[in-house]
Design an enzyme around this catalytic site. Structure first.
Site, PDB file in Angstrom:
ATOM      1  N   ASP A 259       0.827  -1.205   0.000  1.00 10.74           N
ATOM      2  CA  ASP A 259       0.000   0.000   0.000  1.00 10.74           C
ATOM      3  C   ASP A 259       0.866   1.262   0.000  1.00 10.74           C
ATOM      4  OD1 ASP A 259      -2.623   1.431   0.495  1.00 10.74           O
ATOM      5  OD2 ASP A 259      -1.547   2.011   2.310  1.00 10.74           O
ATOM      6  N   GLU A 294       0.913  -0.326  -4.981  1.00 11.74           N
ATOM      7  CA  GLU A 294       0.262   0.954  -5.229  1.00 11.74           C
ATOM      8  C   GLU A 294       1.339   2.018  -5.089  1.00 11.74           C
ATOM      9  OE1 GLU A 294      -3.502   3.524  -3.523  1.00 11.74           O
ATOM     10  OE2 GLU A 294      -2.076   2.654  -2.105  1.00 11.74           O
TER      11      GLU A 294
END
Length: 615
Positions: A259, A294
Protein backbone atom coordinates in the site's frame (compact mmCIF):
# COMPACT_ATOMS: atom_id res chain seq x y z
CA UNK A 1 20.73 -9.32 4.78
CA UNK A 2 20.77 -9.49 8.55
CA UNK A 3 19.51 -12.48 10.50
CA UNK A 4 16.17 -11.29 11.84
CA UNK A 5 15.01 -12.21 15.34
CA UNK A 6 11.77 -14.15 15.71
CA UNK A 7 9.80 -11.47 17.52
CA UNK A 8 6.78 -12.17 19.67
CA UNK A 9 5.81 -15.32 21.54
CA UNK A 10 7.08 -18.58 19.98
CA UNK A 11 5.85 -21.69 21.84
CA UNK A 12 7.80 -24.95 22.06
CA UNK A 13 7.50 -28.23 23.95
CA UNK A 14 8.60 -26.72 27.27
CA UNK A 15 7.24 -23.19 27.23
CA UNK A 16 7.42 -20.02 25.15
CA UNK A 17 10.28 -17.87 23.89
CA UNK A 18 9.45 -14.16 24.19
CA UNK A 19 11.40 -11.54 22.21
CA UNK A 20 10.74 -7.81 21.84
CA UNK A 21 12.73 -4.82 20.64
CA UNK A 22 12.69 -1.84 23.02
CA UNK A 23 15.72 0.29 22.24
CA UNK A 24 16.28 2.97 24.88
CA UNK A 25 14.32 1.15 27.58
CA UNK A 26 15.75 -0.41 30.74
CA UNK A 27 13.41 -3.25 31.59
CA UNK A 28 10.80 -5.44 29.92
CA UNK A 29 8.56 -7.86 31.78
CA UNK A 30 6.03 -10.32 30.32
CA UNK A 31 2.97 -10.66 32.56
CA UNK A 32 1.16 -13.92 31.88
CA UNK A 33 -2.38 -14.22 33.24
CA UNK A 34 -2.45 -16.76 36.05
CA UNK A 35 1.26 -17.57 35.76
CA UNK A 36 3.06 -14.45 36.97
CA UNK A 37 5.73 -12.13 35.59
CA UNK A 38 8.72 -13.14 33.47
CA UNK A 39 11.53 -10.54 33.18
CA UNK A 40 13.24 -10.45 29.79
CA UNK A 41 17.00 -10.19 29.53
CA UNK A 42 18.44 -7.20 27.66
CA UNK A 43 21.05 -7.39 24.92
CA UNK A 44 23.20 -4.57 23.54
CA UNK A 45 21.17 -4.14 20.36
CA UNK A 46 17.95 -3.18 22.14
CA UNK A 47 16.37 -6.63 22.12
CA UNK A 48 14.94 -8.25 25.24
CA UNK A 49 14.23 -11.98 25.38
CA UNK A 50 13.72 -14.95 27.68
CA UNK A 51 12.26 -18.42 27.67
CA UNK A 52 9.25 -18.76 29.98
CA UNK A 53 9.00 -22.34 31.17
CA UNK A 54 5.48 -23.75 31.38
CA UNK A 55 3.82 -20.97 29.34
CA UNK A 56 1.86 -22.86 26.71
CA UNK A 57 -0.27 -22.14 23.69
CA UNK A 58 -3.40 -20.24 24.69
CA UNK A 59 -1.68 -18.27 27.46
CA UNK A 60 -2.79 -14.63 27.63
CA UNK A 61 -0.19 -12.00 28.35
CA UNK A 62 0.78 -8.34 28.19
CA UNK A 63 4.15 -6.62 28.30
CA UNK A 64 5.25 -3.92 30.73
CA UNK A 65 8.14 -1.71 29.63
CA UNK A 66 10.00 0.40 32.23
CA UNK A 67 7.15 0.11 34.73
CA UNK A 68 4.73 1.74 32.27
CA UNK A 69 1.24 0.52 31.50
CA UNK A 70 0.95 -3.11 30.41
CA UNK A 71 0.43 -3.19 26.62
CA UNK A 72 0.01 -5.84 23.91
CA UNK A 73 2.99 -7.43 22.25
CA UNK A 74 3.84 -5.51 19.03
CA UNK A 75 4.40 -8.89 17.36
CA UNK A 76 1.34 -10.50 18.94
CA UNK A 77 0.01 -13.40 16.89
CA UNK A 78 -3.54 -13.12 18.22
CA UNK A 79 -5.63 -10.36 19.82
CA UNK A 80 -9.09 -11.83 20.53
CA UNK A 81 -10.05 -8.77 22.61
CA UNK A 82 -8.79 -6.25 20.08
CA UNK A 83 -6.12 -3.58 19.88
CA UNK A 84 -5.84 -2.94 23.62
CA UNK A 85 -6.54 -6.45 24.91
CA UNK A 86 -4.22 -9.24 25.99
CA UNK A 87 -2.02 -10.99 23.46
CA UNK A 88 -2.33 -14.76 23.15
CA UNK A 89 0.34 -17.38 22.55
CA UNK A 90 -0.56 -19.38 19.43
CA UNK A 91 1.14 -22.12 17.44
CA UNK A 92 1.82 -21.98 13.72
CA UNK A 93 1.29 -25.71 13.26
CA UNK A 94 -1.14 -26.72 10.51
CA UNK A 95 -1.70 -29.80 8.37
CA UNK A 96 -0.99 -28.27 4.99
CA UNK A 97 -2.04 -30.09 1.82
CA UNK A 98 -0.54 -27.68 -0.74
CA UNK A 99 2.86 -29.29 -1.19
CA UNK A 100 2.46 -29.40 -4.97
CA UNK A 101 1.53 -25.71 -5.25
CA UNK A 102 4.23 -23.73 -7.07
CA UNK A 103 2.87 -20.18 -6.68
CA UNK A 104 1.76 -17.51 -9.17
CA UNK A 105 4.18 -16.03 -11.68
CA UNK A 106 4.26 -12.52 -13.14
CA UNK A 107 2.30 -13.26 -16.31
CA UNK A 108 -1.29 -14.26 -17.06
CA UNK A 109 -2.80 -13.51 -13.68
CA UNK A 110 -6.37 -12.39 -12.98
CA UNK A 111 -6.51 -10.57 -9.64
CA UNK A 112 -9.60 -10.34 -7.42
CA UNK A 113 -9.62 -7.84 -4.54
CA UNK A 114 -11.80 -8.60 -1.53
CA UNK A 115 -12.39 -7.43 2.03
CA UNK A 116 -13.01 -10.34 4.39
CA UNK A 117 -15.46 -8.41 6.57
CA UNK A 118 -17.79 -7.52 3.68
CA UNK A 119 -17.17 -10.27 1.12
CA UNK A 120 -19.88 -12.33 2.81
CA UNK A 121 -22.69 -11.50 5.20
CA UNK A 122 -20.87 -13.45 7.92
CA UNK A 123 -17.66 -11.55 7.30
CA UNK A 124 -15.37 -14.45 8.20
CA UNK A 125 -12.60 -16.53 6.66
CA UNK A 126 -14.78 -19.63 6.94
CA UNK A 127 -17.60 -18.04 4.96
CA UNK A 128 -15.16 -16.67 2.38
CA UNK A 129 -13.69 -20.15 1.94
CA UNK A 130 -17.09 -21.36 0.76
CA UNK A 131 -16.85 -18.92 -2.18
CA UNK A 132 -13.44 -20.11 -3.41
CA UNK A 133 -14.86 -22.58 -5.92
CA UNK A 134 -16.99 -19.77 -7.35
CA UNK A 135 -13.91 -17.58 -7.84
CA UNK A 136 -11.91 -20.39 -9.40
CA UNK A 137 -14.74 -21.13 -11.84
CA UNK A 138 -14.96 -17.42 -12.66
CA UNK A 139 -11.32 -17.49 -13.78
CA UNK A 140 -9.60 -15.75 -10.87
CA UNK A 141 -5.98 -16.79 -10.37
CA UNK A 142 -4.89 -14.51 -7.49
CA UNK A 143 -7.02 -13.27 -4.59
CA UNK A 144 -5.85 -10.00 -3.05
CA UNK A 145 -7.02 -9.65 0.55
CA UNK A 146 -7.39 -6.15 1.99
CA UNK A 147 -5.31 -5.67 5.19
CA UNK A 148 -6.05 -8.06 8.04
CA UNK A 149 -3.69 -6.88 10.81
CA UNK A 150 -5.36 -5.83 14.05
CA UNK A 151 -6.56 -2.24 14.12
CA UNK A 152 -8.37 -0.06 16.63
CA UNK A 153 -12.15 -0.34 16.33
CA UNK A 154 -14.83 -2.94 15.73
CA UNK A 155 -14.72 -2.80 11.92
CA UNK A 156 -12.72 -1.07 9.23
CA UNK A 157 -10.87 -1.29 5.95
CA UNK A 158 -7.69 -2.38 7.75
CA UNK A 159 -5.35 0.32 6.48
CA UNK A 160 -4.95 1.66 10.02
CA UNK A 161 -3.18 -1.47 11.21
CA UNK A 162 -1.72 -1.17 14.70
CA UNK A 163 -0.54 -4.73 15.42
CA UNK A 164 0.57 -6.09 12.04
CA UNK A 165 1.33 -9.67 13.12
CA UNK A 166 -2.08 -10.27 14.73
CA UNK A 167 -4.92 -11.19 12.33
CA UNK A 168 -8.07 -9.16 13.03
CA UNK A 169 -10.02 -11.41 15.39
CA UNK A 170 -13.64 -10.82 14.19
CA UNK A 171 -12.72 -12.43 10.84
CA UNK A 172 -11.71 -15.69 12.51
CA UNK A 173 -8.68 -17.43 13.93
CA UNK A 174 -5.19 -17.77 12.44
CA UNK A 175 -6.06 -21.38 11.66
CA UNK A 176 -9.07 -20.19 9.67
CA UNK A 177 -6.70 -18.13 7.49
CA UNK A 178 -4.47 -21.13 6.89
CA UNK A 179 -7.47 -23.25 5.96
CA UNK A 180 -8.59 -20.55 3.48
CA UNK A 181 -5.17 -20.34 1.81
CA UNK A 182 -4.76 -24.12 1.72
CA UNK A 183 -8.18 -24.52 0.08
CA UNK A 184 -7.41 -21.78 -2.46
CA UNK A 185 -4.19 -23.50 -3.46
CA UNK A 186 -6.09 -26.75 -3.88
CA UNK A 187 -8.23 -24.98 -6.49
CA UNK A 188 -5.23 -23.47 -8.27
CA UNK A 189 -5.76 -19.97 -6.88
CA UNK A 190 -3.06 -17.88 -5.21
CA UNK A 191 -3.60 -15.54 -2.25
CA UNK A 192 -1.71 -12.30 -1.64
CA UNK A 193 -2.10 -9.90 1.26
CA UNK A 194 -2.45 -6.12 1.19
CA UNK A 195 0.09 -4.74 3.69
CA UNK A 196 0.51 -1.26 5.15
CA UNK A 197 4.13 -0.43 5.90
CA UNK A 198 3.95 3.33 5.31
CA UNK A 199 2.38 4.38 8.62
CA UNK A 200 0.77 3.11 11.83
CA UNK A 201 -2.89 3.78 12.52
CA UNK A 202 -4.74 5.14 15.53
CA UNK A 203 -4.08 3.60 18.92
CA UNK A 204 -0.58 2.31 18.28
CA UNK A 205 1.52 0.96 21.15
CA UNK A 206 4.90 1.35 19.45
CA UNK A 207 6.09 4.32 21.48
CA UNK A 208 5.69 2.38 24.71
CA UNK A 209 8.53 0.20 23.42
CA UNK A 210 10.80 2.71 21.71
CA UNK A 211 10.73 6.18 20.20
CA UNK A 212 12.97 4.85 17.45
CA UNK A 213 10.16 3.01 15.65
CA UNK A 214 9.15 6.29 14.00
CA UNK A 215 10.78 9.18 12.21
CA UNK A 216 9.85 12.85 11.97
CA UNK A 217 12.13 13.46 8.97
CA UNK A 218 9.26 13.12 6.50
CA UNK A 219 5.71 14.37 6.17
CA UNK A 220 3.11 11.62 5.96
CA UNK A 221 -0.56 12.47 5.46
CA UNK A 222 -1.74 9.27 7.15
CA UNK A 223 0.26 9.25 10.39
CA UNK A 224 3.66 8.47 11.84
CA UNK A 225 6.17 6.98 9.38
CA UNK A 226 8.33 3.99 10.23
CA UNK A 227 12.00 4.78 10.77
CA UNK A 228 13.63 3.04 7.82
CA UNK A 229 16.79 5.14 7.54
CA UNK A 230 17.57 6.86 10.85
CA UNK A 231 19.32 5.87 14.04
CA UNK A 232 18.47 2.30 15.13
CA UNK A 233 16.52 1.75 11.90
CA UNK A 234 17.97 -1.73 11.35
CA UNK A 235 15.68 -3.24 13.97
CA UNK A 236 12.67 -1.34 12.61
CA UNK A 237 13.39 -2.64 9.12
CA UNK A 238 13.66 -6.14 10.53
CA UNK A 239 10.34 -5.75 12.31
CA UNK A 240 8.63 -4.95 9.00
CA UNK A 241 10.58 -7.51 6.95
CA UNK A 242 9.84 -10.12 9.57
CA UNK A 243 6.14 -9.34 9.29
CA UNK A 244 6.18 -9.80 5.50
CA UNK A 245 8.07 -13.08 5.79
CA UNK A 246 5.70 -14.24 8.56
CA UNK A 247 2.70 -14.11 6.21
CA UNK A 248 4.63 -16.09 3.59
CA UNK A 249 6.09 -18.79 5.83
CA UNK A 250 3.39 -19.28 8.47
CA UNK A 251 0.31 -18.70 6.31
CA UNK A 252 1.63 -19.73 2.86
CA UNK A 253 0.55 -16.41 1.37
CA UNK A 254 1.80 -16.09 -2.21
CA UNK A 255 2.95 -12.50 -2.00
CA UNK A 256 1.91 -8.98 -1.15
CA UNK A 257 0.17 -5.88 -2.39
CA UNK A 258 2.16 -2.97 -0.95
CA UNK A 259 0.00 0.00 0.00
CA UNK A 260 1.07 3.58 -0.84
CA UNK A 261 4.72 2.79 -1.53
CA UNK A 262 5.46 6.48 -2.11
CA UNK A 263 5.01 7.04 1.63
CA UNK A 264 7.58 4.39 2.61
CA UNK A 265 10.31 6.99 2.98
CA UNK A 266 13.83 5.64 2.92
CA UNK A 267 17.15 7.19 1.87
CA UNK A 268 19.17 4.04 2.64
CA UNK A 269 21.49 2.54 0.07
CA UNK A 270 19.02 -0.32 -0.31
CA UNK A 271 15.42 0.87 -0.15
CA UNK A 272 13.20 -1.02 2.27
CA UNK A 273 10.93 -2.13 -0.62
CA UNK A 274 13.85 -3.70 -2.47
CA UNK A 275 14.92 -5.52 0.70
CA UNK A 276 11.33 -6.57 1.33
CA UNK A 277 10.99 -7.96 -2.20
CA UNK A 278 14.17 -9.99 -1.77
CA UNK A 279 13.14 -11.28 1.65
CA UNK A 280 9.68 -12.37 0.47
CA UNK A 281 11.02 -14.23 -2.55
CA UNK A 282 13.65 -15.99 -0.45
CA UNK A 283 11.02 -16.99 2.09
CA UNK A 284 8.65 -18.31 -0.58
CA UNK A 285 11.27 -20.40 -2.40
CA UNK A 286 11.02 -22.85 -4.07
CA UNK A 287 7.54 -21.43 -4.71
CA UNK A 288 7.31 -18.22 -6.70
CA UNK A 289 6.00 -15.04 -5.08
CA UNK A 290 3.78 -12.36 -6.62
CA UNK A 291 4.31 -8.81 -5.34
CA UNK A 292 2.38 -5.81 -6.64
CA UNK A 293 2.30 -2.22 -5.51
CA UNK A 294 0.26 0.95 -5.23
CA UNK A 295 2.65 3.76 -6.16
CA UNK A 296 1.18 7.18 -6.93
CA UNK A 297 4.33 8.63 -8.61
CA UNK A 298 4.23 5.67 -11.04
CA UNK A 299 7.95 4.97 -10.68
CA UNK A 300 9.49 2.54 -13.13
CA UNK A 301 12.03 1.46 -10.54
CA UNK A 302 9.29 -0.47 -8.76
CA UNK A 303 9.56 -3.22 -11.38
CA UNK A 304 13.23 -2.83 -12.36
CA UNK A 305 15.50 -5.74 -11.34
CA UNK A 306 17.50 -5.41 -8.13
CA UNK A 307 20.77 -5.39 -10.05
CA UNK A 308 19.58 -2.28 -11.92
CA UNK A 309 18.70 -0.46 -8.72
CA UNK A 310 15.04 -1.44 -8.88
CA UNK A 311 12.76 -3.14 -6.40
CA UNK A 312 11.95 -6.23 -8.48
CA UNK A 313 8.18 -6.11 -8.04
CA UNK A 314 5.77 -7.84 -10.42
CA UNK A 315 3.13 -5.21 -11.06
CA UNK A 316 1.95 -1.64 -10.45
CA UNK A 317 -1.66 -0.51 -10.14
CA UNK A 318 -2.58 1.83 -12.99
CA UNK A 319 -4.99 4.53 -11.86
CA UNK A 320 -4.63 6.25 -15.24
CA UNK A 321 -6.53 3.48 -17.03
CA UNK A 322 -9.35 3.52 -14.49
CA UNK A 323 -9.58 7.30 -14.55
CA UNK A 324 -9.71 7.50 -18.35
CA UNK A 325 -12.37 4.79 -18.59
CA UNK A 326 -14.38 6.33 -15.76
CA UNK A 327 -14.45 9.72 -17.49
CA UNK A 328 -15.28 8.13 -20.85
CA UNK A 329 -18.11 6.09 -19.37
CA UNK A 330 -19.65 8.71 -17.06
CA UNK A 331 -18.68 12.03 -18.67
CA UNK A 332 -17.50 13.50 -15.35
CA UNK A 333 -13.91 14.60 -14.76
CA UNK A 334 -13.92 16.59 -11.53
CA UNK A 335 -11.38 16.50 -8.66
CA UNK A 336 -8.60 13.98 -9.41
CA UNK A 337 -10.26 12.98 -12.69
CA UNK A 338 -9.56 16.46 -14.11
CA UNK A 339 -6.37 15.31 -15.83
CA UNK A 340 -8.40 12.97 -18.07
CA UNK A 341 -10.81 13.61 -20.93
CA UNK A 342 -11.87 10.01 -21.47
CA UNK A 343 -11.08 10.19 -25.17
CA UNK A 344 -10.59 7.05 -27.28
CA UNK A 345 -6.95 8.11 -27.72
CA UNK A 346 -6.38 8.10 -23.95
CA UNK A 347 -7.81 4.59 -23.74
CA UNK A 348 -5.77 3.35 -26.69
CA UNK A 349 -2.60 4.86 -25.22
CA UNK A 350 -3.23 3.23 -21.85
CA UNK A 351 -3.76 -0.15 -23.50
CA UNK A 352 -0.50 0.28 -25.42
CA UNK A 353 1.68 1.91 -22.77
CA UNK A 354 -0.01 1.38 -19.39
CA UNK A 355 0.40 4.68 -17.57
CA UNK A 356 -0.73 7.83 -19.38
CA UNK A 357 1.54 10.13 -17.41
CA UNK A 358 5.21 9.43 -18.08
CA UNK A 359 6.65 12.69 -16.79
CA UNK A 360 4.56 15.38 -18.46
CA UNK A 361 2.65 18.05 -16.53
CA UNK A 362 -0.43 17.10 -14.51
CA UNK A 363 -2.93 19.92 -14.01
CA UNK A 364 -4.34 18.45 -10.82
CA UNK A 365 -0.84 18.33 -9.33
CA UNK A 366 0.49 21.41 -11.17
CA UNK A 367 3.73 19.48 -11.65
CA UNK A 368 5.30 16.77 -13.75
CA UNK A 369 3.86 13.36 -12.99
CA UNK A 370 5.02 9.82 -13.66
CA UNK A 371 8.19 8.28 -15.09
CA UNK A 372 9.16 6.84 -18.48
CA UNK A 373 7.30 3.55 -18.98
CA UNK A 374 6.97 3.37 -22.78
CA UNK A 375 8.77 0.02 -22.96
CA UNK A 376 7.22 -1.58 -19.89
CA UNK A 377 5.64 -4.97 -20.75
CA UNK A 378 1.87 -5.04 -20.12
CA UNK A 379 1.96 -7.74 -17.44
CA UNK A 380 3.52 -5.19 -15.09
CA UNK A 381 0.39 -3.01 -15.10
CA UNK A 382 -2.65 -3.92 -12.99
CA UNK A 383 -5.74 -2.53 -14.73
CA UNK A 384 -9.10 -2.21 -13.03
CA UNK A 385 -12.48 -0.52 -13.31
CA UNK A 386 -13.29 -0.69 -9.59
CA UNK A 387 -11.33 -1.05 -6.37
CA UNK A 388 -11.97 -0.14 -2.74
CA UNK A 389 -10.70 3.43 -3.16
CA UNK A 390 -12.36 4.32 -6.44
CA UNK A 391 -15.77 2.98 -5.39
CA UNK A 392 -15.72 4.57 -1.95
CA UNK A 393 -14.29 7.89 -3.15
CA UNK A 394 -17.76 9.06 -4.14
CA UNK A 395 -20.57 10.46 -2.03
CA UNK A 396 -22.64 7.28 -2.06
CA UNK A 397 -20.05 4.57 -2.70
CA UNK A 398 -21.87 3.55 -5.88
CA UNK A 399 -20.69 0.65 -8.00
CA UNK A 400 -20.45 0.95 -11.78
CA UNK A 401 -23.60 -1.12 -12.13
CA UNK A 402 -25.44 1.86 -10.58
CA UNK A 403 -23.59 4.49 -12.64
CA UNK A 404 -23.60 3.00 -16.15
CA UNK A 405 -26.18 1.49 -18.45
CA UNK A 406 -25.93 -2.32 -18.61
CA UNK A 407 -24.73 -2.14 -22.23
CA UNK A 408 -21.98 0.37 -21.45
CA UNK A 409 -20.85 -1.65 -18.44
CA UNK A 410 -20.60 -4.79 -20.56
CA UNK A 411 -18.59 -2.95 -23.21
CA UNK A 412 -15.94 -1.49 -20.89
CA UNK A 413 -15.69 -4.80 -19.04
CA UNK A 414 -14.59 -6.40 -22.31
CA UNK A 415 -11.81 -3.83 -22.61
CA UNK A 416 -10.60 -4.68 -19.11
CA UNK A 417 -10.73 -8.47 -19.41
CA UNK A 418 -9.38 -8.78 -22.96
CA UNK A 419 -6.88 -5.94 -22.65
CA UNK A 420 -3.17 -6.82 -22.65
CA UNK A 421 -2.52 -5.74 -19.05
CA UNK A 422 -3.25 -7.77 -15.90
CA UNK A 423 -6.93 -7.33 -14.97
CA UNK A 424 -8.21 -6.89 -11.43
CA UNK A 425 -11.82 -7.24 -10.29
CA UNK A 426 -13.28 -5.86 -7.07
CA UNK A 427 -15.55 -8.11 -5.02
CA UNK A 428 -19.03 -8.44 -6.54
CA UNK A 429 -18.11 -6.60 -9.73
CA UNK A 430 -18.48 -9.83 -11.67
CA UNK A 431 -22.19 -10.10 -10.89
CA UNK A 432 -23.00 -6.40 -10.80
CA UNK A 433 -23.33 -5.92 -7.05
CA UNK A 434 -25.61 -2.99 -6.38
CA UNK A 435 -24.65 -2.68 -2.73
CA UNK A 436 -22.39 0.34 -2.17
CA UNK A 437 -18.88 0.01 -0.85
CA UNK A 438 -18.37 2.84 1.62
CA UNK A 439 -15.56 4.00 3.83
CA UNK A 440 -16.07 2.59 7.32
CA UNK A 441 -14.02 2.68 10.50
CA UNK A 442 -15.74 1.56 13.70
CA UNK A 443 -14.17 3.73 16.35
CA UNK A 444 -15.81 6.06 18.86
CA UNK A 445 -15.12 9.13 20.94
CA UNK A 446 -13.08 12.08 19.75
CA UNK A 447 -11.28 9.95 17.16
CA UNK A 448 -14.64 9.13 15.55
CA UNK A 449 -15.37 12.81 15.03
CA UNK A 450 -11.95 13.30 13.46
CA UNK A 451 -12.51 10.41 11.05
CA UNK A 452 -16.01 11.56 10.05
CA UNK A 453 -14.98 15.17 9.55
CA UNK A 454 -11.85 14.18 7.68
CA UNK A 455 -13.87 12.06 5.31
CA UNK A 456 -16.23 14.94 4.59
CA UNK A 457 -13.37 17.33 3.91
CA UNK A 458 -11.77 14.87 1.52
CA UNK A 459 -14.95 14.22 -0.46
CA UNK A 460 -15.76 17.93 -0.65
CA UNK A 461 -13.13 18.13 -3.37
CA UNK A 462 -15.87 16.74 -5.60
CA UNK A 463 -18.02 19.83 -6.30
CA UNK A 464 -21.29 17.91 -6.01
CA UNK A 465 -20.39 16.69 -2.54
CA UNK A 466 -19.76 20.25 -1.38
CA UNK A 467 -23.52 20.81 -1.71
CA UNK A 468 -24.70 21.14 1.93
CA UNK A 469 -27.65 18.88 1.21
CA UNK A 470 -25.29 16.14 0.02
CA UNK A 471 -22.92 16.63 2.96
CA UNK A 472 -25.83 15.94 5.31
CA UNK A 473 -26.47 12.63 3.55
CA UNK A 474 -22.94 11.26 3.59
CA UNK A 475 -22.70 7.93 5.37
CA UNK A 476 -21.01 8.14 8.77
CA UNK A 477 -17.86 5.95 8.60
CA UNK A 478 -18.14 5.09 12.30
CA UNK A 479 -21.75 3.86 12.10
CA UNK A 480 -22.03 0.07 11.95
CA UNK A 481 -24.84 0.48 9.42
CA UNK A 482 -22.28 1.90 6.97
CA UNK A 483 -20.24 -1.27 7.36
CA UNK A 484 -23.29 -3.54 7.05
CA UNK A 485 -24.51 -1.74 3.91
CA UNK A 486 -21.17 -2.48 2.26
CA UNK A 487 -21.53 -6.26 2.51
CA UNK A 488 -22.14 -8.21 -0.68
CA UNK A 489 -25.57 -9.68 -1.27
CA UNK A 490 -24.77 -13.04 -2.82
CA UNK A 491 -28.36 -13.53 -3.90
CA UNK A 492 -27.48 -11.12 -6.70
CA UNK A 493 -24.96 -13.62 -8.07
CA UNK A 494 -27.91 -15.92 -8.81
CA UNK A 495 -30.02 -13.07 -10.15
CA UNK A 496 -27.55 -11.26 -12.39
CA UNK A 497 -26.55 -14.30 -14.41
CA UNK A 498 -26.04 -12.36 -17.65
CA UNK A 499 -23.25 -10.14 -16.35
CA UNK A 500 -21.69 -13.05 -14.49
CA UNK A 501 -21.63 -15.16 -17.67
CA UNK A 502 -20.03 -12.27 -19.55
CA UNK A 503 -17.17 -12.22 -17.04
CA UNK A 504 -16.83 -16.00 -17.16
CA UNK A 505 -16.78 -16.10 -20.96
CA UNK A 506 -14.26 -13.29 -21.31
CA UNK A 507 -11.91 -14.81 -18.74
CA UNK A 508 -12.28 -18.17 -20.46
CA UNK A 509 -11.31 -16.54 -23.77
CA UNK A 510 -8.36 -14.87 -22.08
CA UNK A 511 -7.17 -18.24 -20.77
CA UNK A 512 -7.89 -20.44 -23.77
CA UNK A 513 -6.70 -18.30 -26.67
CA UNK A 514 -2.89 -18.00 -26.95
CA UNK A 515 -3.27 -14.53 -28.51
CA UNK A 516 -4.44 -13.14 -25.18
CA UNK A 517 -1.63 -14.73 -23.18
CA UNK A 518 1.07 -12.45 -21.84
CA UNK A 519 3.48 -15.28 -22.70
CA UNK A 520 2.68 -15.06 -26.41
CA UNK A 521 4.66 -13.32 -29.18
CA UNK A 522 1.80 -10.93 -29.90
CA UNK A 523 2.19 -7.24 -30.58
CA UNK A 524 -0.40 -4.66 -29.51
CA UNK A 525 -1.53 -1.63 -31.46
CA UNK A 526 -4.64 0.51 -31.50
CA UNK A 527 -6.44 3.31 -33.28
CA UNK A 528 -9.25 5.83 -32.84
CA UNK A 529 -12.30 5.19 -35.04
CA UNK A 530 -14.57 8.02 -33.92
CA UNK A 531 -15.52 10.36 -31.10
CA UNK A 532 -16.29 7.44 -28.82
CA UNK A 533 -14.89 4.47 -30.72
CA UNK A 534 -11.56 2.66 -30.90
CA UNK A 535 -9.98 -0.59 -31.91
CA UNK A 536 -7.31 -2.73 -30.28
CA UNK A 537 -5.33 -4.96 -32.65
CA UNK A 538 -3.51 -8.10 -31.59
CA UNK A 539 -0.84 -9.02 -34.16
CA UNK A 540 0.83 -12.43 -33.97
CA UNK A 541 3.45 -14.24 -36.11
CA UNK A 542 0.70 -16.62 -37.24
CA UNK A 543 -1.99 -14.69 -39.16
CA UNK A 544 -4.62 -17.00 -37.68
CA UNK A 545 -3.86 -15.51 -34.27
CA UNK A 546 -4.75 -11.94 -35.19
CA UNK A 547 -7.64 -10.41 -33.27
CA UNK A 548 -9.39 -7.04 -33.29
CA UNK A 549 -11.39 -5.74 -30.34
CA UNK A 550 -13.74 -2.90 -31.24
CA UNK A 551 -15.29 -0.62 -28.62
CA UNK A 552 -17.90 2.06 -29.22
CA UNK A 553 -19.12 4.31 -26.42
CA UNK A 554 -20.58 6.87 -28.83
CA UNK A 555 -23.48 6.79 -31.29
CA UNK A 556 -23.95 3.92 -33.75
CA UNK A 557 -20.90 4.00 -36.01
CA UNK A 558 -21.19 3.29 -39.74
CA UNK A 559 -18.28 1.06 -40.75
CA UNK A 560 -18.70 1.20 -44.54
CA UNK A 561 -15.36 2.95 -45.13
CA UNK A 562 -12.63 3.04 -42.49
CA UNK A 563 -9.31 4.56 -43.53
CA UNK A 564 -7.34 2.78 -40.83
CA UNK A 565 -4.82 0.02 -41.68
CA UNK A 566 -5.22 -1.75 -38.34
CA UNK A 567 -8.73 -2.80 -39.28
CA UNK A 568 -7.51 -4.62 -42.39
CA UNK A 569 -7.23 -8.41 -41.97
CA UNK A 570 -3.88 -10.14 -42.50
CA UNK A 571 -3.14 -11.21 -46.04
CA UNK A 572 -5.17 -14.17 -47.28
CA UNK A 573 -7.48 -13.94 -44.27
CA UNK A 574 -10.79 -12.38 -43.34
CA UNK A 575 -12.42 -11.19 -40.14
CA UNK A 576 -15.26 -13.16 -38.62
CA UNK A 577 -17.18 -12.24 -35.45
CA UNK A 578 -15.97 -14.14 -32.40
CA UNK A 579 -17.75 -12.42 -29.51
CA UNK A 580 -20.12 -9.55 -28.78
CA UNK A 581 -21.11 -7.82 -25.56
CA UNK A 582 -24.67 -7.69 -26.90
CA UNK A 583 -25.17 -11.46 -26.92
CA UNK A 584 -28.58 -12.36 -25.43
CA UNK A 585 -26.75 -14.62 -22.94
CA UNK A 586 -25.54 -11.39 -21.32
CA UNK A 587 -28.99 -9.76 -21.48
CA UNK A 588 -27.81 -7.84 -24.51
CA UNK A 589 -29.97 -6.48 -27.32
CA UNK A 590 -28.74 -9.12 -29.76
CA UNK A 591 -25.73 -9.35 -32.07
CA UNK A 592 -26.02 -7.23 -35.18
CA UNK A 593 -24.49 -8.62 -38.39
CA UNK A 594 -20.76 -7.97 -38.68
CA UNK A 595 -19.64 -7.95 -42.32
CA UNK A 596 -16.30 -6.13 -42.50
CA UNK A 597 -16.24 -6.32 -46.31
CA UNK A 598 -19.67 -4.71 -46.61
CA UNK A 599 -21.60 -1.92 -44.94
CA UNK A 600 -22.20 -2.68 -41.28
CA UNK A 601 -22.81 -0.81 -38.03
CA UNK A 602 -20.79 -0.90 -34.81
CA UNK A 603 -23.56 -0.31 -32.27
CA UNK A 604 -23.43 2.24 -29.49
CA UNK A 605 -22.21 0.97 -26.12
CA UNK A 606 -20.92 -2.27 -27.56
CA UNK A 607 -17.71 -4.29 -27.76
CA UNK A 608 -17.10 -6.74 -30.61
CA UNK A 609 -14.23 -9.20 -31.03
CA UNK A 610 -13.15 -10.28 -34.51
CA UNK A 611 -10.88 -13.24 -35.25
CA UNK A 612 -8.86 -14.04 -38.33
CA UNK A 613 -9.75 -16.96 -40.62
CA UNK A 614 -8.28 -18.04 -43.98
CA UNK A 615 -10.37 -16.90 -46.92
Amino acid sequence: MTSRRHLGAIPDANGTQFTVWAEGRKSVVVEVEGQGAFPLEASEDGYFSAHAEGVKEGARYKIRVDDGAAVPDLASRWQPDGNDGASVVVSGDFDWTDGAWTGPTTRDQVVYELHIGTFTQEGTWKAAREKLAFLAELGVTVIQIMPIGTFKGAFGWGYDTTLPYAPFAPYGSPQDIRAFVDAAHGLGVGVILDVVYNHVGLGDHFRAYSEHYFTDRYENEWGASFNYDGEHSRAVRDFVLGNAVYWITEFHMDGLRIDAAQAMFDSSEEHIIAELSRAVREAAAPRSAYIIVENQPQEHRMIDPLEQGGYNLDGMYNDDFQHAIRVAATGHNDFYYRDYLGTPQEIVSSLKYGFLYHGQRSDQRDAAYGTDNLDTPPEHFIHFLENHDQVANSPQGLRLTSLLSPARLRAVTALLLLGPQTPCLFQGQEFGSSNPFLYFFGIDGEAADLVSNGRKESLKNFPGVADPAMLERLADPTDRKTFERSKLDWVQADQNTGLLKLHQDLLSLRKSEPTFSQNSDRRIDGAVLGDGALLLRYLTPDPAGHRVLLLNLGRDLHMSVVAEPLIAPPGGHKWVPAWSSEHPDYNGAGRRPVEPEKFWILPSDCAVLLRSEPR
